[in-house]
Design a protein around this motif. Structure first.
Motif, PDB file in Angstrom:
ATOM      1  N   LEU A 278      29.433  16.080 -53.402  1.00 15.66           N
ATOM      2  CA  LEU A 278      30.370  15.552 -52.397  1.00 15.66           C
ATOM      3  C   LEU A 278      29.976  15.939 -50.980  1.00 15.66           C
ATOM      4  CD1 LEU A 278      33.160  14.199 -51.832  1.00 15.66           C
ATOM      5  CD2 LEU A 278      34.187  16.451 -52.227  1.00 15.66           C
ATOM      6  N   LEU A 279      29.593  17.175 -50.767  1.00 14.52           N
ATOM      7  CA  LEU A 279      29.193  17.617 -49.420  1.00 14.52           C
ATOM      8  C   LEU A 279      27.697  17.426 -49.175  1.00 14.52           C
ATOM      9  CD1 LEU A 279      29.661  18.979 -46.701  1.00 14.52           C
ATOM     10  CD2 LEU A 279      29.427  21.196 -47.855  1.00 14.52           C
TER      11      LEU A 279
ATOM     12  N   HIS B 200      20.261  18.079 -59.524  1.00 16.17           N
ATOM     13  CA  HIS B 200      20.237  18.758 -60.822  1.00 16.17           C
ATOM     14  C   HIS B 200      20.397  17.710 -61.908  1.00 16.17           C
ATOM     15  CE1 HIS B 200      22.174  21.607 -63.879  1.00 16.17           C
ATOM     16  NE2 HIS B 200      20.879  21.847 -63.859  1.00 16.17           N
ATOM     17  N   SER B 201      21.621  17.393 -62.320  1.00 16.86           N
ATOM     18  CA  SER B 201      21.793  16.358 -63.345  1.00 16.86           C
ATOM     19  C   SER B 201      21.911  14.972 -62.723  1.00 16.86           C
ATOM     20  CB  SER B 201      23.037  16.651 -64.195  1.00 16.86           C
ATOM     21  OG  SER B 201      24.184  16.640 -63.390  1.00 16.86           O
ATOM     22  N   THR B 202      22.239  14.916 -61.432  1.00 19.72           N
ATOM     23  CA  THR B 202      22.384  13.627 -60.755  1.00 19.72           C
ATOM     24  C   THR B 202      21.030  13.185 -60.216  1.00 19.72           C
ATOM     25  OG1 THR B 202      24.537  14.352 -60.002  1.00 19.72           O
ATOM     26  CG2 THR B 202      23.637  12.429 -58.906  1.00 19.72           C
TER      27      THR B 202
ATOM     28  N   ASP C  80      16.744  23.209 -61.516  1.00 26.63           N
ATOM     29  CA  ASP C  80      17.841  24.051 -61.983  1.00 26.63           C
ATOM     30  C   ASP C  80      17.711  25.368 -61.208  1.00 26.63           C
ATOM     31  OD1 ASP C  80      19.638  25.718 -63.160  1.00 26.63           O
ATOM     32  OD2 ASP C  80      18.953  25.360 -65.221  1.00 26.63           O
ATOM     33  N   LEU C  81      18.616  25.601 -60.303  1.00 19.90           N
ATOM     34  CA  LEU C  81      18.511  26.786 -59.443  1.00 19.90           C
ATOM     35  C   LEU C  81      18.584  28.086 -60.236  1.00 19.90           C
ATOM     36  CD1 LEU C  81      20.749  25.541 -56.498  1.00 19.90           C
ATOM     37  CD2 LEU C  81      18.298  25.982 -56.377  1.00 19.90           C
TER      38      LEU C  81
ATOM     39  N   THR D  58      31.760  23.374 -59.407  1.00 20.41           N
ATOM     40  CA  THR D  58      33.033  23.336 -58.690  1.00 20.41           C
ATOM     41  C   THR D  58      34.211  22.924 -59.570  1.00 20.41           C
ATOM     42  OG1 THR D  58      32.564  21.065 -58.028  1.00 20.41           O
ATOM     43  CG2 THR D  58      31.921  22.795 -56.482  1.00 20.41           C
TER      44      THR D  58
ATOM     45  N   TYR E 216      36.242  30.248 -61.019  1.00 21.81           N
ATOM     46  CA  TYR E 216      35.544  29.589 -59.909  1.00 21.81           C
ATOM     47  C   TYR E 216      35.679  30.408 -58.632  1.00 21.81           C
ATOM     48  CZ  TYR E 216      34.772  26.304 -56.087  1.00 21.81           C
ATOM     49  OH  TYR E 216      34.345  25.717 -54.916  1.00 21.81           O
TER      50      TYR E 216
ATOM     51  N   LYS F  14      32.784  32.540 -56.594  1.00 25.84           N
ATOM     52  CA  LYS F  14      32.461  32.220 -55.203  1.00 25.84           C
ATOM     53  C   LYS F  14      32.678  33.435 -54.294  1.00 25.84           C
ATOM     54  CE  LYS F  14      31.555  28.576 -53.761  1.00 25.84           C
ATOM     55  NZ  LYS F  14      30.249  27.896 -53.545  1.00 25.84           N
TER      56      LYS F  14
ATOM     57  N   THR G 244      35.461  26.726 -46.818  1.00 27.99           N
ATOM     58  CA  THR G 244      35.960  25.430 -46.399  1.00 27.99           C
ATOM     59  C   THR G 244      36.810  24.786 -47.482  1.00 27.99           C
ATOM     60  OG1 THR G 244      35.271  23.344 -45.383  1.00 27.99           O
ATOM     61  CG2 THR G 244      33.907  24.152 -47.196  1.00 27.99           C
TER      62      THR G 244
ATOM     63  N   ARG H 121      34.833  12.561 -56.925  1.00 27.70           N
ATOM     64  CA  ARG H 121      34.668  14.003 -56.717  1.00 27.70           C
ATOM     65  C   ARG H 121      35.657  14.620 -55.743  1.00 27.70           C
ATOM     66  NH1 ARG H 121      28.764  16.362 -58.054  1.00 27.70           N
ATOM     67  NH2 ARG H 121      28.581  15.241 -59.998  1.00 27.70           N
TER      68      ARG H 121
ATOM     69  N   ASP I 142      36.752  21.063 -57.051  1.00 27.11           N
ATOM     70  CA  ASP I 142      37.492  22.097 -56.333  1.00 27.11           C
ATOM     71  C   ASP I 142      38.442  21.443 -55.338  1.00 27.11           C
ATOM     72  OD1 ASP I 142      38.361  23.991 -54.567  1.00 27.11           O
ATOM     73  OD2 ASP I 142      36.384  24.569 -53.864  1.00 27.11           O
TER      74      ASP I 142
HETATM   75  N1  LIG Z   1      34.955  19.877 -53.372  1.00 27.82           N
HETATM   76  C1  LIG Z   1      35.801  20.637 -52.705  1.00 27.82           C
HETATM   77  O1  LIG Z   1      36.961  20.251 -52.495  1.00 27.82           O
HETATM   78  C2  LIG Z   1      35.349  21.976 -52.175  1.00 27.82           C
HETATM   79  C3  LIG Z   1      36.312  22.750 -51.553  1.00 27.82           C
HETATM   80  C4  LIG Z   1      35.931  23.987 -51.022  1.00 27.82           C
HETATM   81  C5  LIG Z   1      34.621  24.410 -51.112  1.00 27.82           C
HETATM   82  N2  LIG Z   1      33.716  23.648 -51.761  1.00 27.82           N
HETATM   83  C6  LIG Z   1      32.344  24.172 -51.838  1.00 27.82           C
HETATM   84  O2  LIG Z   1      31.520  23.246 -51.171  1.00 27.82           O
HETATM   85  C7  LIG Z   1      30.216  23.243 -51.773  1.00 27.82           C
HETATM   86  C8  LIG Z   1      29.854  21.835 -52.148  1.00 27.82           C
HETATM   87  O3  LIG Z   1      30.833  21.373 -53.069  1.00 27.82           O
HETATM   88  P1  LIG Z   1      30.880  19.867 -53.578  1.00 27.82           P
HETATM   89  O4  LIG Z   1      32.288  19.467 -53.635  1.00 27.82           O
HETATM   90  O5  LIG Z   1      29.876  19.066 -52.864  1.00 27.82           O
HETATM   91  O6  LIG Z   1      30.403  20.104 -55.078  1.00 27.82           O
HETATM   92  P2  LIG Z   1      29.871  19.036 -56.151  1.00 27.82           P
HETATM   93  O7  LIG Z   1      30.198  17.660 -55.742  1.00 27.82           O
HETATM   94  O8  LIG Z   1      30.340  19.543 -57.462  1.00 27.82           O
HETATM   95  O9  LIG Z   1      28.303  19.240 -56.030  1.00 27.82           O
HETATM   96  C9  LIG Z   1      27.702  20.449 -56.359  1.00 27.82           C
HETATM   97  C10 LIG Z   1      26.231  20.224 -56.578  1.00 27.82           C
HETATM   98  O10 LIG Z   1      25.656  21.402 -57.178  1.00 27.82           O
HETATM   99  C11 LIG Z   1      24.649  20.979 -58.053  1.00 27.82           C
HETATM  100  N3  LIG Z   1      24.390  21.967 -59.112  1.00 27.82           N
HETATM  101  C12 LIG Z   1      25.235  22.407 -60.061  1.00 27.82           C
HETATM  102  N4  LIG Z   1      24.592  23.236 -60.898  1.00 27.82           N
HETATM  103  C13 LIG Z   1      23.315  23.331 -60.467  1.00 27.82           C
HETATM  104  C14 LIG Z   1      22.161  24.021 -60.919  1.00 27.82           C
HETATM  105  N5  LIG Z   1      22.178  24.816 -62.014  1.00 27.82           N
HETATM  106  N6  LIG Z   1      20.995  23.874 -60.243  1.00 27.82           N
HETATM  107  C15 LIG Z   1      20.948  23.066 -59.151  1.00 27.82           C
HETATM  108  N7  LIG Z   1      22.015  22.377 -58.667  1.00 27.82           N
HETATM  109  C16 LIG Z   1      23.180  22.514 -59.331  1.00 27.82           C
HETATM  110  C17 LIG Z   1      25.172  19.695 -58.650  1.00 27.82           C
HETATM  111  O11 LIG Z   1      24.090  18.924 -59.048  1.00 27.82           O
HETATM  112  P3  LIG Z   1      24.251  17.642 -60.041  1.00 27.82           P
HETATM  113  O12 LIG Z   1      25.460  16.885 -59.612  1.00 27.82           O
HETATM  114  O13 LIG Z   1      22.979  16.910 -59.821  1.00 27.82           O
HETATM  115  O14 LIG Z   1      24.393  18.222 -61.411  1.00 27.82           O
HETATM  116  C18 LIG Z   1      25.937  19.060 -57.496  1.00 27.82           C
HETATM  117  O15 LIG Z   1      25.165  18.119 -56.816  1.00 27.82           O
HETATM  118  C19 LIG Z   1      30.300  24.207 -52.959  1.00 27.82           C
HETATM  119  O16 LIG Z   1      29.821  25.462 -52.554  1.00 27.82           O
HETATM  120  C20 LIG Z   1      31.783  24.307 -53.226  1.00 27.82           C
HETATM  121  O17 LIG Z   1      32.097  25.542 -53.830  1.00 27.82           O
HETATM  122  C21 LIG Z   1      34.032  22.449 -52.299  1.00 27.82           C
END
Ligand SMILES: NC(=O)c1ccc[n+]([C@@H]2O[C@H](COP(=O)([O-])OP(=O)(O)OC[C@H]3O[C@@H](n4cnc5c(N)ncnc54)[C@H](OP(=O)(O)O)[C@@H]3O)[C@@H](O)[C@H]2O)c1
Length: 332
Positions: free
Chosen positions: A23-24, A44-46, A59-60, A85, A147, A151, A170, A181, A331
């Motif tokens: 998403l970000l 990663h999977s996307t 895979d980090l 997340t 979660y 974090k 954030t 998402r 999240d």
């Molecule tokens: N979404 C929210 O509302 C929210 C709120 C507060 C903070 N945050 C923080 O903002 C950041 C970005 O969140 P987001 O919403 O963009 O999350 P997201 O949409 O779930 O994306 C997270 C990404 O992490 C990748 N990932 C997961 N496991 C991995 C691994 N083993 N190796 C490499 N990549 C891996 C995923 O890859 P694939 O999809 O390719 O598997 C995905 O692209 C995160 O730190 C989250 O904690 C999010």
């Protein structure tokens, strides 16, 4: 609003963004591609194709993977958006949650510190228990789920390994390639179908539009004076019920479809705090301007929709079968 980071990046700088399928990470990489000479994004999977971004699957958590990717691309800056997340998945698979959210973040920070790479690590309002928001950077976290705990531990190990890193807490919403998402997409998908949807009247948050957040992150990336914890959120807070109603009004749908419900009565209430707003005083001082309001973020969501951004993002993911398997509404 949101100033300009044009002066802060040298044309020759290379940026690595982890999690660009997310998403970000996706809007951040798209914006960065216009400003950096080279942007590398990890997936990663996307599977995703982003114009101007060299994507690489990784895979980090696999041993040595982070050092290898840093060696190969030699970035000047890294923004770590990768995380697990999905709150329920973190409860079911805690080892994976800590491995991705904490251990991979620590490994990145160790490499960044050793090679003088500017690091921004993304964290979350979910490090707090939601009993007493809005929270400042000086408030002590007390996460109520795996979660949030993973974090919070990530914040600590990141700053211990790289004290010059910036850890941004954030909360965010926007359009994703998967279409499911963010909380905004959850409301939009139901409201545009004319379906009723529940909105919690007693759950407050202060989310930023992902495109606004991306602009702010790129500005802060160029300011190495900014380190430690920083809350980047909307300058005001809103209940999730009000958020849904405001989306309906902004898009011209019936706001009456958003039904008031108390979150405390819902099954998921134990996993998520109620008052999770973040105070943004430090960010305002660092950036020299007020952060956007939630309503301005909803206006941005609508502007992007009108401009076809939603369809554009969905077309970037070449394998539509992945859209079905992607986790929904993470999240939030
Ligand atoms: N979404 C929210 O509302 C929210 C709120 C507060 C903070 N945050 C923080 O903002 C950041 C970005 O969140 P987001 O919403 O963009 O999350 P997201 O949409 O779930 O994306 C997270 C990404 O992490 C990748 N990932 C997961 N496991 C991995 C691994 N083993 N190796 C490499 N990549 C891996 C995923 O890859 P694939 O999809 O390719 O598997 C995905 O692209 C995160 O730190 C989250 O904690 C999010």
């Amino acid at each position: 609003m949101l100033g300009s980071d044009a002066a802060t990046h040298s044309a020759k700088q290379r940026l690595l963004v982890t999690g660009v399928g997310g998403l970000l990470g996706l809007p951040l990489a798209m914006l960065a591609a216009q400003r950096f000479s080279e942007v590398v994004g990890t997936t990663h999977s996307t599977s995703i194709d982003i114009p101007g971004v060299r994507t690489t699957p990784i895979d980090l958590c696999s041993p040595g993977a982070i050092e290898r990717i840093i060696d190969r691309h030699r970035p000047d800056c890294v923004i770590n958006c990768a995380a697990i997340t999905d709150l329920e998945r973190c409860e079911r698979e805690p080892a994976e949650a800590y491995a991705v959210n904490r251990d991979a973040a620590q490994a990145l920070a160790v490499v960044a510190a050793a090679r003088d790479i500017r690091l921004i690590h993304i964290s979350t309002d979910a490090v707090f228990d939601g009993s007493a928001g809005p929270y400042r950077e000086t408030d002590l976290p007390s996460p109520v789920n795996i979660y949030g705990d993973s974090k919070w531990e990530a914040e600590q190990v990141t700053l211990a390994a790289d004290p010059r890193a910036l850890v941004v807490r954030t909360c965010l919403f926007g359009w994703s390639a998967q279409g499911n998402r963010s909380l905004a997409e959850f409301f939009v998908s139901r409201l545009e179908a004319g379906d009723e949807v529940l909105g919690y009247t007693d759950a407050f948050f202060s989310p930023l539009a992902t495109t606004h957040l991306a602009q702010l992150l790129l500005r802060l990336l160029g300011d190495r004076e900014q380190s430690g914890l920083l809350h980047l959120a909307s300058r005001d807070a809103m209940s999730k019920y009000q958020f849904g109603r405001n989306i309906a009004r902004q898009f011209g749908w019936d706001a009456g479809l958003v039904l008031a419900r108390e979150r405390s009565a819902a099954a998921e209430s134990t996993l998520r705090g109620a008052q999770l707003a973040l105070a943004t005083d430090r960010a305002r001082d660092a950036l020299g301007e007020e952060l956007p309001s939630v309503s301005e973020g909803i206006g941005e969501l609508h502007r992007l929709h009108v401009n076809g951004h939603r369809e554009h993002l969905r077309a970037l993911e070449p394998d539509p079968s992945k859209k079905e398997s992607a986790h929904a509404c993470t999240d939030r």
